[in-house]
Enzyme design. Structure first.
Site, PDB file in Angstrom:
ATOM      1  N   LYS A 433       0.780  -1.108  -0.245  1.00 20.50           N
ATOM      2  CA  LYS A 433      -0.094  -0.056  -0.173  1.00 20.50           C
ATOM      3  C   LYS A 433       0.808   1.204  -0.043  1.00 20.50           C
ATOM      4  O   LYS A 433       0.630   2.379   0.788  1.00 20.50           O
ATOM      5  CB  LYS A 433      -0.846  -0.015   1.360  1.00 20.50           C
ATOM      6  CG  LYS A 433      -1.788  -0.979   1.117  1.00 20.50           C
ATOM      7  CD  LYS A 433      -2.797  -1.127   2.354  1.00 20.50           C
ATOM      8  CE  LYS A 433      -3.707  -2.444   2.366  1.00 20.50           C
ATOM      9  NZ  LYS A 433      -4.009  -2.877   3.677  1.00 20.50           N
ATOM     10  N   CYS A 537     -13.917 -35.575   1.955  1.00 12.79           N
ATOM     11  CA  CYS A 537     -15.043 -36.266   2.109  1.00 12.79           C
ATOM     12  C   CYS A 537     -15.889 -35.493   3.378  1.00 12.79           C
ATOM     13  O   CYS A 537     -17.241 -35.478   3.513  1.00 12.79           O
ATOM     14  CB  CYS A 537     -14.857 -37.599   2.885  1.00 12.79           C
ATOM     15  SG  CYS A 537     -14.454 -38.847   1.836  1.00 12.79           S
TER      16      CYS A 537
END
Length: 969
Positions: A433, A537
């Site tokens: 930034k 799963c």
């Protein structure tokens, strides 16, 4: 402090990162709090800045005095033009611009009782002891939270008094403990068996209060009043009388309830004589006691002399020591050298100390205003006198530390004019930034030379950020979010022998690590473990937490709105893009996706609504029915235990209802994104959507027998069938014909799709809306408590919680280490790594680890070692691998058995004779860059190689060694 009326809705777009730290309730309390901050030097403005950014109701900044040159060393909202103006008035405009929701006013008058009554929190900085005692007595009697914060040079103090009956609603930053119930007995007391989400011990402690949800059978426990628990073991809790409740059947969560705590605090007058620092060892306690007396003595000195002790004036230091000795009525051990050093720097104003204590004090203000987190009890002292040069008075004199009438006078008072000149010549590479930061820094100090770079630093930009960029630097300061980016910057600092100040924050936690060439361990030596992936799963069939359903929803987003468009576009532009790049299984999966996307292309908005309705039915009804057909609610394992127990929650299918807001939100979000991907016009007419849905009839679903649903990822791997090669060939042919038809009709462009890339920070794009509602519907399937949009955004967007207080404190700690680097300290004991957690509050500083070494031959080797090797010979030709190995053997005594560069093996002594001969004649560029044309200019000036050497007993792996390449042999 009494609770006040709640304000309007919290602006989640502005406060999103902070909301993840404090929560909505605490933010609402903040927005009802008026705060007075007295003293607008560097510390006062830091506190005001932090609490304004946090979003309190109003802040009044007070100071009766005018700005001086020394203020500019730490007060970043004052300019040189403000010298001679009132500090509060000069600072008000910049402070008010930080947050439009907060009313910021300046006040220059006396702090009368009638004036003080208007505030819920009063903070004094730069005030006399008499004023502190008077206002403390008043605030304590009126139940106004009172804070004293003061910094002098390289030391600071903090005191808090929140009254006799202060309520802490949530004492810790830790999420409530939650466990999955396996069984609850009927009896008095009832005993509960449970496990955490990983199947491990529950994590509760005796005395915790808990409540329940999703319990089947013993439903009276769901949403009951909090019950106290007693730990019986790692998996068992006593939960009180359950004898009159219904028998337990299955499922349920037990969740910790945070119970409000009441705390009592002494006023300043009483606390002055009773210094207690929690968890301080005897050595630190003695240091804190000495600082406690030194700050009191300083008040007496200022009253006597009408000034602070002058820098490096011995008579002033001795007078302060004598005053501290006189105040030490309890004859506590007094560190006299510490008091003298404190006196010598007390006239200084340092931005890092102001930032550190500004963060600490502001967090206490937020605690006072919100009741969130445990307040300080009641004193905190800190010094960083180790930042001074080791020779002390020899290099710092009264003359060198005298004021110059410049903006750095506050810093010169501590470190001297020569240090200030050296500091002004430093070249540092700083954070992301950078454009916004650079502009803000120029406003604070127009004399600084700062250049903004907006490029990512990584392997792809090494030509820009290579030797020519790094060599002129004096160091690097980084605060990167990505572990990969941090490790890369660390590797570059090792390569070019540059100091690194690595820092980071997460909520109220923060750290600073200083890396000094030839002295400390590098950053990557002890990096955090990688986050564990959720089993496939679990995501597909057996979620047990909202984190699972949110990750599932993220995968849905990518699989529905991004990957199909990317694959279709690539196929239409190049039908061979899959050949030779993926396995047959992956190719078949991708081509099936391309086929369905092309053949089922919607033509209008109504088609998108119908698609969304079908998708809803498939996910939240049909798939659950199939799962329950394969594993009914009463299914048992081969061991005879219930299948649906512990972390495995028995689901239930949902029935679509167009009058259910959540169901409609899914349809609208999914249809909108599907239409956007297909470049169709969207409609927000809810009534029309409902009409379409009411006219939609779906075929009833019938579960299929013989469907194999893997329970673990291991089963998933075992049941993965090989690709149907005939099906793959047929699909390729079908798609080739379809593509030919589209090309012949000039329709390929019309069939191109718009991939949607997930963007969490745009609330208008439906991305978080879709993920939130998709996740919550799946959570409803499995009886998991839902998450609101704010929480879903944090988890799905992997947002790191942030708050200005922690950022300020960490920045201050990092800059203290910068002072030491500028001095050129070469003793490990001079440097400090830091860890802080403002919620507790806790600040720990510790000596960095020494660079690890290993012995080979007569030499100890570390990652900081450098070899100068003949990269290019006198004849202009580049050295071969054989010449490099010969050089390492003859000059450095390294008998190399293996040589690696990044992931590539350049040499191995166990290779066959033919392979060795072929490899050893290769030039370095050919090996490192894969350049057969021997482009010498491409070889990096510093080459990092991993060397494994032959040893009498075993091969020795040396740390990565950096080879400095030179021209001559």
């Amino acid at each position: 402090m009494q609770a006040q009326e709640s304000p309007a809705e919290i602006d989640e777009s502005l406060y999103s990162r902070q909301l993840y730290v404090l929560g909505h309730e605490a933010m609402r309390r903040l927005a009802n709090t008026s705060v007075l901050v007295s003293g607008m030097k560097g510390l006062g403005v830091e506190i005001a800045k932090n609490i304004i950014l946090a979003g309190v109701k109003s802040v009044t900044v007070h100071d009766p005095d005018d700005a001086q040159w020394s203020d500019l060393s730490s007060q970043f909202f004052l300019s040189e033009n403000d010298v001679g103006r009132n500090r509060a008035i000069a600072s008000q405009k910049c402070l008010a611009e930080l947050n439009s929701y907060v009313v910021v006013t300046a006040y220059t008058g006396a702090l009368s009782e009638s004036f003080l009554e208007a505030f819920q929190v009063v903070v004094l900085t730069n005030s006399s002891l008499e004023e502190q005692l008077c206002i403390s007595d008043f605030c304590h009697a009126r139940n106004i939270c009172f804070i004293v914060a003061d910094t002098k040079g390289l030391a600071g103090q903090l005191f808090c008094d929140f009254g006799q009956h202060f309520v802490v609603y949530d004492p810790t930053e830790v999420e409530p403990v939650c466990a999955y119930i396996q069984h609850i007995s009927q009896g008095n007391p009832g005993v509960l068996t449970c496990v955490d989400k990983e199947g491990h011990s529950h994590g509760f402690v005796s005395g915790d209060f808990v409540t329940f949800s999703g319990v089947e059978g013993m439903t009276e426990l769901n949403a009951c009043e909090p019950r106290a628990v007693r730990v019986l073991g790692e998996y068992m809790l006593e939960i009180g009388d359950t004898s009159a409740l219904s028998p337990y059947q299955r499922g349920g969560l037990v969740t910790q309830v945070k119970v409000p705590q009441e705390h009592s605090y002494e006023p300043l007058r009483a606390a002055l004589a009773n210094l207690e620092i929690k968890d301080a060892d005897p050595e630190k306690q003695q240091r804190y006691q000495s600082l406690h007396l030194a700050f009191q003595a300083l008040h007496v000195f200022c009253k006597e002399q009408s000034r602070l002790p002058q820098p490096r004036v011995q008579v002033d230091a001795e007078r302060l020591l004598k005053l501290a000795q006189d105040l030490n009525v309890r004859q506590e051990p007094l560190k006299e050298d510490l008091v003298r050093a404190f006196a010598s720097v007390s006239a200084g104003e340092l931005s890092p100390i102001a930032a550190l204590f500004g963060g600490l004090a502001a967090q206490e203000v937020l605690k006072a205003a919100s009741g969130k987190f445990l307040p300080l009890a009641q004193w905190l002292y800190f010094d960083a006198l180790e930042c001074l040069p080791k020779d002390g008075a020899a290099s710092l004199t009264e003359e060198s530390c005298a004021p110059r009438g410049c903006r750095y006078d506050g810093q010169i008072a501590v470190f001297g004019a020569n240090f200030q000149e050296r500091l002004g010549q430093q070249k540092y590479f700083v954070k992301l930034k950078s454009e916004v930061a650079a502009e803000a820094v120029r406003r604070m100090n127009p004399h600084i030379n700062i250049v903004a770079h907006d490029n990512q630093v990584g392997p792809t930009t090494e030509l820009q950020y290579g030797e020519d960029f790094f060599q002129p630097l004096d160091g690097v300061a980084s605060a990167l979010d990505s572990m990969r980016a941090r490790t890369y910057v660390d590797s570059q600092c090792i390569r070019y022998l540059k100091p690194l100040l690595d820092s980071g924050t997460q909520g109220t936690k923060g750290h600073v690590q200083v890396i000094v060439p030839h002295l400390t361990e590098p950053f990557g030596s002890h990096s955090d473990p990688l986050e564990k992936a959720i089993p496939v799963c679990t995501l597909r069939h057996f979620p047990s937490s909202i984190e699972h359903t949110l990750q599932w929803a993220r995968d849905e987003f990518e699989g529905l709105f991004k990957l199909p468009a990317e694959n279709v576009n690539r196929y239409l532009q190049d039908s061979t893009f899959l050949e030779g790049q993926q396995s047959s299984v992956e190719a078949l999966e991708v081509l099936e996706l391309v086929r369905s996307s092309l053949l089922e292309k919607p033509q209008a908005w109504q088609d998108c609504v119908y698609w969304a309705r079908q998708r809803w039915e498939s996910l939240y009804h049909n798939s659950i029915q199939q799962l329950l057909y394969s594993f009914p609610p009463d299914h048992v394992t081969s061991l005879g235990t219930p299948f649906w127990s512990g972390t495995r929650k028995c689901p239930r299918p949902l029935e679509f209802d167009c009058n259910n807001d959540t169901h409609m939100q899914y349809i609208i979000a999914a249809a909108s994104l599907f239409a956007q991907m297909h470049k169709l016009q969207m409609s927000g007419d809810t009534a029309a959507i409902q009409e379409t849905l009411c006219a939609t009839t779906l075929l009833p679903f019938k579960p299929q027998a013989g469907v194999k649903i893997p329970v673990t990822d291991e089963e998933l791997q075992e049941t993965s069938a090989p690709a149907d090669e005939s099906r793959l060939a047929k699909l390729r042919q079908e798609l080739a014909e379809l593509r030919h038809e589209l090309v012949s009709k000039n329709l390929c462009t019309a069939y191109l799709m718009e991939p949607i890339h997930f963007e969490k920070d745009d609330d208008s794009n439906c991305h978080i809306d879709f993920i939130t509602v998709a996740s919550n519907l799946r959570a409803e399937n499995y009886g998991i408590p839902p998450a609101d949009k704010c929480k879903s955004k944090r988890i799905a967007g992997r947002i790191v919680p942030a708050i200005a207080t922690t950022t300020a404190a960490v920045a201050g700690l990092a800059c203290l280490e910068l002072f030491k680097l500028v001095w050129g300290h070469q003793h490990l004991s001079a440097y400090c790594n830091s860890f802080l957690q403002l919620s507790e509050p806790r600040l720990t500083r510790f000596q960095p680890l020494q660079a690890s070494t290993c012995k080979y031959g007569q030499k100890m080797w570390s990652c900081w070692d450098r070899f100068t090797v003949p990269g290019i010979r006198d004849d202009g030709k580049e050295m071969t691998l054989q010449e490099l190995l010969d050089h390492l053997k003859s000059v450095h005594g390294l008998a190399v058995s293996m040589l690696l560069h990044e992931q590539a093996t350049l040499y191995h002594s166990l290779w066959s004779k033919q392979k060795k001969e072929k490899q050893l004649i290769q030039r370095l560029t050919q090996l490192v860059r894969g350049d057969a044309n021997n482009a010498v200019q491409q070889l990096p000036p510093v080459l990092v190689l991993q060397v494994i050497c032959e040893d009498e007993d075993d091969d020795t792996t040396l740390p990565p060694i950096h080879f400095q390449l030179c021209r001559a042999l």
